[in-house]
Scaffold this motif. Structure first.
Motif, PDB file in Angstrom:
ATOM      1  N   HIS A 123      -2.242   6.120  -3.518  1.00  0.00           N
ATOM      2  CA  HIS A 123      -1.879   5.015  -4.405  1.00  0.00           C
ATOM      3  C   HIS A 123      -0.789   4.132  -3.775  1.00  0.00           C
ATOM      4  O   HIS A 123      -0.789   2.908  -3.958  1.00  0.00           O
ATOM      5  N   GLN A 124       0.112   4.725  -3.034  1.00  0.00           N
ATOM      6  CA  GLN A 124       1.123   3.942  -2.330  1.00  0.00           C
ATOM      7  C   GLN A 124       0.478   3.049  -1.280  1.00  0.00           C
ATOM      8  O   GLN A 124       0.850   1.877  -1.120  1.00  0.00           O
ATOM      9  N   VAL A 125      -0.502   3.594  -0.564  1.00  0.00           N
ATOM     10  CA  VAL A 125      -1.216   2.816   0.457  1.00  0.00           C
ATOM     11  C   VAL A 125      -1.977   1.663  -0.186  1.00  0.00           C
ATOM     12  O   VAL A 125      -1.954   0.528   0.304  1.00  0.00           O
ATOM     13  N   LEU A 138      -2.742   7.370   7.336  1.00  0.00           N
ATOM     14  CA  LEU A 138      -2.317   5.989   7.096  1.00  0.00           C
ATOM     15  C   LEU A 138      -2.669   5.039   8.234  1.00  0.00           C
ATOM     16  O   LEU A 138      -3.161   3.933   7.985  1.00  0.00           O
ATOM     17  N   ARG A 184      -5.060   1.704   7.659  1.00  0.00           N
ATOM     18  CA  ARG A 184      -4.540   0.368   7.961  1.00  0.00           C
ATOM     19  C   ARG A 184      -5.394  -0.325   9.024  1.00  0.00           C
ATOM     20  O   ARG A 184      -5.687  -1.521   8.919  1.00  0.00           O
ATOM     21  N   ALA A 198      -1.362   0.148  -2.966  1.00  0.00           N
ATOM     22  CA  ALA A 198      -0.426  -0.869  -3.431  1.00  0.00           C
ATOM     23  C   ALA A 198       0.094  -1.715  -2.283  1.00  0.00           C
ATOM     24  O   ALA A 198       0.329  -2.926  -2.422  1.00  0.00           O
ATOM     25  N   ASP A 199       0.228  -1.089  -1.120  1.00  0.00           N
ATOM     26  CA  ASP A 199       0.758  -1.789   0.048  1.00  0.00           C
ATOM     27  C   ASP A 199      -0.289  -2.690   0.697  1.00  0.00           C
ATOM     28  O   ASP A 199       0.016  -3.803   1.124  1.00  0.00           O
ATOM     29  N   LEU A 200      -1.539  -2.237   0.765  1.00  0.00           N
ATOM     30  CA  LEU A 200      -2.571  -2.965   1.508  1.00  0.00           C
ATOM     31  C   LEU A 200      -3.409  -3.893   0.650  1.00  0.00           C
ATOM     32  O   LEU A 200      -4.181  -4.695   1.188  1.00  0.00           O
ATOM     33  N   GLY A 201      -3.326  -3.780  -0.665  1.00  0.00           N
ATOM     34  CA  GLY A 201      -3.988  -4.757  -1.516  1.00  0.00           C
ATOM     35  C   GLY A 201      -5.398  -4.397  -1.928  1.00  0.00           C
ATOM     36  O   GLY A 201      -5.821  -3.235  -1.881  1.00  0.00           O
ATOM     37  N   THR A 222       0.177   9.548  -2.122  1.00  0.00           N
ATOM     38  CA  THR A 222       0.180   8.736  -0.902  1.00  0.00           C
ATOM     39  C   THR A 222      -0.896   7.667  -0.948  1.00  0.00           C
ATOM     40  O   THR A 222      -0.665   6.514  -0.548  1.00  0.00           O
TER      41      THR A 222
END
Length: 274
Positions: A46-48, A19, A23, A50-53, A44
């Protein structure tokens, strides 16, 4: 801050440990495709995303063969125009010990980490060598390669040490740069000094620096990152201590990492006088 604006990175493995690297690449301006092939990686990743765009995409295309890797890299080039940086998957620390290792477990482990890293490095470097801008490959590894209790992890990491060294040598006449990044464990001893256990993690900034143009003169090196400590190994096959390292007391970006590491790159080289 290292600028990666307009570049395309491929990060293999969506594990939590990746991660900070993802980022940092995004913060530096890169688009990132995360290649995830296990349920944990996929969740993980897909979560990243969704968080980073929109700068982050996820592919669940598995890489088990050279052909798989070639098809994945070709698909990224077709959609985005290039592959400028590759970060290979890091083997997890939960591999069984030698006495508990069975053939099926070893085969699966080798396929997931060694074969995937070799195949992606091979496919990506072939594309990068034909690009005017070249490319950067960061082969992730563990600083505990020769002392880890897990036989599978140690064997996989030893193979990846050789991969990064051999790949960098084979691509020396191209504009592709390959370096190994060995991850330490915060709280463990490095160089006789206890590694910090604070929140500072230089993993992301170091990956971003290695992926950018500022690391142009760095090839075939073994970089150490453990918490806030960053350094070079003096000899690839001696992994107990980083030969020279610095501890960062606060947050820092890739430019700060580069300023430190660039000063060490030429140490020990023969200086030719005109």
């Amino acid at each position: 801050m290292s600028s990666l604006n307009g570049t395309q990175a491929l990060v293999a493995g969506g594990a939590v440990r990746n991660l900070p690297a993802i980022r940092a690449l995004v913060d530096a301006g890169a688009r990132v495709v995360i290649q995830a092939q296990t349920p944990e990686e996929t969740k993980t990743a897909h979560q990243v995303a969704a968080d980073l765009g929109s700068q982050v995409q996820v592919t669940t295309r598995p890489v088990a063969t050279f052909a798989d890797a070639e098809e994945l890299v070709a698909a990224i080039v077709e959609e985005h125009g290039s592959v400028d940086a590759l970060v290979t998957p890091v083997a997890p620390d939960d591999a069984p010990s030698l006495v508990d290792l069975d053939e099926e477990s070893w085969t699966d482990y080798k396929s997931a980490y060694v074969t995937r890293a070799v195949a992606l490095t091979r496919a990506a470097s072939a594309v990068m060598a034909g690009q005017d801008t070249g490319g950067r490959i960061v082969v992730l590894n563990s600083a505990s390669t020769f002392v880890a209790p897990g036989a599978a992890q140690s064997a996989a990491n030893a193979a990846l040490l050789s991969l990064s060294s051999a790949a960098s040598a084979g691509l020396r006449d191209t504009s592709v740069r390959v370096n190994g990044l060995l991850l330490g464990v915060p709280g463990a001893y490095q160089g006789g000094v206890p590694a910090p256990t604070g929140e500072v993690d230089m993993f992301g900034p170091t990956v971003a620096w290695l992926a950018g143009e500022e690391s142009e003169g760095v090839n075939g090196k073994f970089v150490y990152v453990g918490g806030s400590d960053v350094g070079f190994y003096s000899m690839p096959m001696v992994m107990q201590n980083a030969n020279v390292q610095v501890r960062f007391d606060g947050e820092a970006d890739s430019a700060t990492v580069g300023q430190f590491l660039n000063n060490l790159v030429d140490i020990g080289k023969v200086q030719r006088q005109a």
